[in-house]
Design an enzyme around this catalytic site. Structure first.
Site, PDB file in Angstrom:
ATOM      1  CG  ASP A   1      -1.939   1.118   1.137  1.00 49.79           C
ATOM      2  OD1 ASP A   1      -2.998   0.891   0.560  1.00 49.79           O
ATOM      3  OD2 ASP A   1      -1.663   2.223   1.660  1.00 49.79           O
TER       4      ASP A   1
ATOM      5  CG  ASN B   1      -4.828  11.174  -6.213  1.00 46.91           C
ATOM      6  OD1 ASN B   1      -4.184  11.209  -7.264  1.00 46.91           O
ATOM      7  ND2 ASN B   1      -5.304  10.045  -5.707  1.00 46.91           N
TER       8      ASN B   1
ATOM      9  CG  HIS C   1      -7.332  12.590  -9.368  1.00 46.65           C
ATOM     10  ND1 HIS C   1      -7.466  11.534  -8.485  1.00 46.65           N
ATOM     11  CD2 HIS C   1      -8.176  13.561  -8.927  1.00 46.65           C
ATOM     12  CE1 HIS C   1      -8.358  11.844  -7.568  1.00 46.65           C
ATOM     13  NE2 HIS C   1      -8.809  13.050  -7.811  1.00 46.65           N
TER      14      HIS C   1
ATOM     15  CD  GLU D   1      -4.467   4.092  -1.875  1.00 41.70           C
ATOM     16  OE1 GLU D   1      -4.752   4.506  -0.751  1.00 41.70           O
ATOM     17  OE2 GLU D   1      -5.269   4.136  -2.822  1.00 41.70           O
TER      18      GLU D   1
ATOM     19  NE  ARG E   1      15.304  -9.136  -5.167  1.00 42.71           N
ATOM     20  CZ  ARG E   1      15.096 -10.360  -4.689  1.00 42.71           C
ATOM     21  NH1 ARG E   1      15.792 -10.779  -3.635  1.00 42.71           N
ATOM     22  NH2 ARG E   1      14.201 -11.170  -5.218  1.00 42.71           N
TER      23      ARG E   1
END
Length: 659
Positions: free
Chosen positions: A528, A536, A541, A571, A590
């Site tokens: 996330d 935004n 946007h 997202e 990583r």
């Protein structure tokens, strides 16, 4: 594919025609229209559009509409126009408002509508979104802000010729006028809305409108007239076989208040209980708290102070959590608590809650509630022997009550009786004539069905011959169609912005994951983007889309061909990576370095982007498929632990996922 014989073609075509009712009089006739088809049919492929019917049904009978959701979702997935998608999400919003399922976030539906509106530029979708925003403000009792939005919706609806939306905005603007005791203005708007709803036979809106008028007479304490309009609202609701908990709860709330002052205690208890039960099914905190206020009042009148106190406290608990910023909903519950404490002779608490409620009512100029609180506080002061304060509040009660309940009331009642009741009766007569005309039309339709059947038989023979010829030609295009279908399948599995796989692809992939690639196990990662909303809000946007595209590139650069990277929604991303359990921690490190190691080059400048990640290891492809839901929940839980710890990191769940 071999070409079927003419006999098989005949059987298939005949079955198709009869099963779909192509020869029935109902299909050959114009067919009944929903109230929303007049305008919205210009926005979709056909007037008899499934999405228009779904949207209309979501208002009349949301529970029945919900049964069609899965089928229409599949049609959305297979391809639907922007306008059809907008109708689908509007209907989903209506259904969830009535269903009251708290686990479903209706904000997601609004987000989908905003995306469609932005993509399509359709003015009617923008107007519907603004209308939903206004209703949310009404729910929070933010009447000034709601009025601004509703006026804008009204203007847009007039410009577009979207009559039903115009009538809905007029009705809610009238409701605001009623809250402010502006009955003249409310009356004009109700009349305009009634004309539009009547012309389109919109029964659920007519039932609500009649109930709104009943509320006006309740405010003016004209109980007999209020009862007449309440009964007409119930008749309209029952006659049209509506099934909407929100509408029914409002009808029962008004009926319970009216029965209290008409002395119909048995009926009052029935309506109060029904209102509480129905309001619990909806998402409306305003309706739920009003129902509990009425329940508390009922128990007080029965002398059951503990039950009244319990209902008022339930009301206050709900209002404090969800009641809005201006405190009106909380004030309603404070008023009920004050009444309960006063009845229990706990005057100190009664006075405390009465003052809190009164301060909110005075700040918002709610005259009809101010009058009641002045009288209640006068009684409280009188009960403790503070006659000076009691006299002061009795004077306020008398002065405001005279202005509100006598001078205004007489003037408004005269206008309503002369201007509105006559108008409504004329409309009811028109509706009866229309129903008679419809009955005659159906009789004529039935008589014509025999002739239609004969004509249909001849048409079948012609149609079958044409179908056989046509099928022979279409068979030659089979390969072209198959290639086209393959392209459509590929497109349906891709997120158009990031070109990553989408949720639909992952659901299909999980049914048969490649066992050989995941012989040592795999890592499920939920990712996330931290504070994505700021991109935004601050940069627009377009910049947010740039962040998503760059994020997709960096995630793809970490994995191999057998691994899966999916844009889950908004997202949020999901990765399924083949690895050994001992490699899980290093793999998460990583991924995090790949994302946060360098700033994102955006059109507005270079900015650091961080993520929160949750992961869980699964030892086999079989378990990945069978336990996907539990794996996803555990990974998501690990992600939220990262968020709670300050974001910008990862967490590997140690929970067991064995069956």
């Amino acid at each position: 594919m071999p070409i079927p014989s003419p006999f098989k073609v005949l059987i298939v075509a005949l079955f198709f025609i009869l099963s779909n009712g192509l020869l029935s009089p109902a299909v050959l006739a114009a067919g009944s229209k929903t109230p929303y088809q007049c305008y919205l049919s210009t926005k979709v492929n056909s007037a008899d559009n499934a999405y228009i019917k779904y949207y209309s049904l979501s208002l009349d009978n949301p529970y029945l509409a919900d049964e069609q959701t899965v089928a229409l979702q599949r049609r959305i997935d297979d391809g639907a126009s922007d306008n059809e998608q907008a109708l689908y999400w509007l209907a989903r919003y209506n259904i969830e408002q009535a269903e009251g399922r708290t686990e479903i976030d209706i904000a997601f539906f609004i987000e989908q509508l905003e995306l469609i509106a932005k993509r399509s530029g359709e003015a009617w979708i923008h107007a519907e979104i603004m209308f939903l925003d206004a209703l949310a403000l009404m729910e929070q009792r933010e009447y000034a802000l709601a009025q601004v939005k509703l006026e804008s919706v009204k203007l847009s609806a007039e410009q577009m010729g979207y009559q039903i939306l115009l009538a809905r905005s007029l009705k809610w603007l009238a409701n605001i006028d009623v809250e402010r005791s502006n009955y003249h203005e409310a009356l004009d708007k109700y009349q305009q809305a009634y004309e539009i709803f009547s012309a389109r036979s919109d029964d659920q809106q007519l039932a609500r409108l009649l109930s709104n008028i009943s509320s006006v007479y309740i405010n003016m304490e004209e109980w007999d007239i209020a009862s007449q309009y309440s009964q007409r609202a119930f008749e309209r609701y029952g006659k049209s076989a509506l099934n909407n908990a929100y509408i029914a709860a409002i009808l029962h709330i008004n009926a319970g208040v009216i029965d209290k002052f008409l002395g119909n205690e048995a009926q009052r208890k029935f309506h109060v209980d029904k209102a509480v039960k129905l309001s619990a099914k909806t998402r409306s905190i305003r309706i739920k708290t009003i129902a509990l206020v009425n329940l508390s009042a009922y128990y007080l009148d029965r002398g059951d102070e503990p039950a009244a106190m319990n209902a008022a406290e339930r009301c206050l608990s709900m209002a404090r959590r969800f009641g809005g910023k201006n405190g009106i909903t909380v004030a309603n519950c404070h008023e009920s608590l004050s009444e309960a404490f006063y009845s229990s002779q706990r005057t100190e608490q009664a006075l405390y809650y009465a003052k809190m409620a009164l301060s909110v009512y005075e700040a918002n100029h709610f005259q009809h509630r101010m009058i009641y609180l002045y009288e209640l506080m006068a009684k409280i002061y009188e009960s403790v022997g503070d006659y000076q304060q009691a006299l002061a509040y009795y004077k306020k009660y008398s002065d405001l009550g005279k202005s509100y309940l006598f001078d205004i009331r007489r003037k408004e009642l005269f206008d309503m009786q002369e201007r509105y009741d006559t108008h409504v009766k004329e409309k009811e007569i028109q509706l009866l004539k229309a129903e008679n005309a419809l009955t005659n039309s159906r009789l004529a339709e039935k008589k014509a069905s025999e002739n239609m059947l004969k004509l249909g038989t001849a048409l079948i023979i012609i149609l079958l011959y044409w179908l056989y010829r046509r099928y022979s030609m279409l068979n030659k295009d089979k390969q072209v169609l198959e290639r086209s279908n393959a392209q459509l399948v590929t497109q349906s599995n891709k997120d158009p912005l990031t070109m990553l796989h989408n949720r639909r692809f992952l659901e299909r992939w999980l049914k048969e994951p490649p066992v050989a690639d995941y012989c040592h196990g795999g890592l499920v990662v939920v990712i996330d983007i931290d504070h994505f909303k700021q991109f935004n809000d601050h940069y627009g946007h377009n910049v947010g889309d740039e962040v998503l595209v760059e994020m997709a590139k960096r995630l793809k650069s970490v994995v191999r061909h057998q691994d899966v990277v999916v844009r889950w929604g908004g997202e949020e991303f999901i990765m399924v990576v083949a690895c050994r359990e001992s490699e899980s921690e290093r793999l998460l490190q990583r991924i995090l370095r790949q994302i946060t190691g360098t700033e994102f080059m955006l059109s507005c400048g270079d900015y650091p982007v961080t993520v929160s990640m949750g992961g869980i290891f699964t030892p086999s492809a079989k378990q990945l498929s069978q336990d996907w839901v539990s794996l996803l929940i555990e990974a998501d839980r690990a992600l939220y632990q990262v968020k709670a710890s300050g974001r910008n990191g990862y967490r590997l769940s140690t929970c067991s996922t064995s069956s």
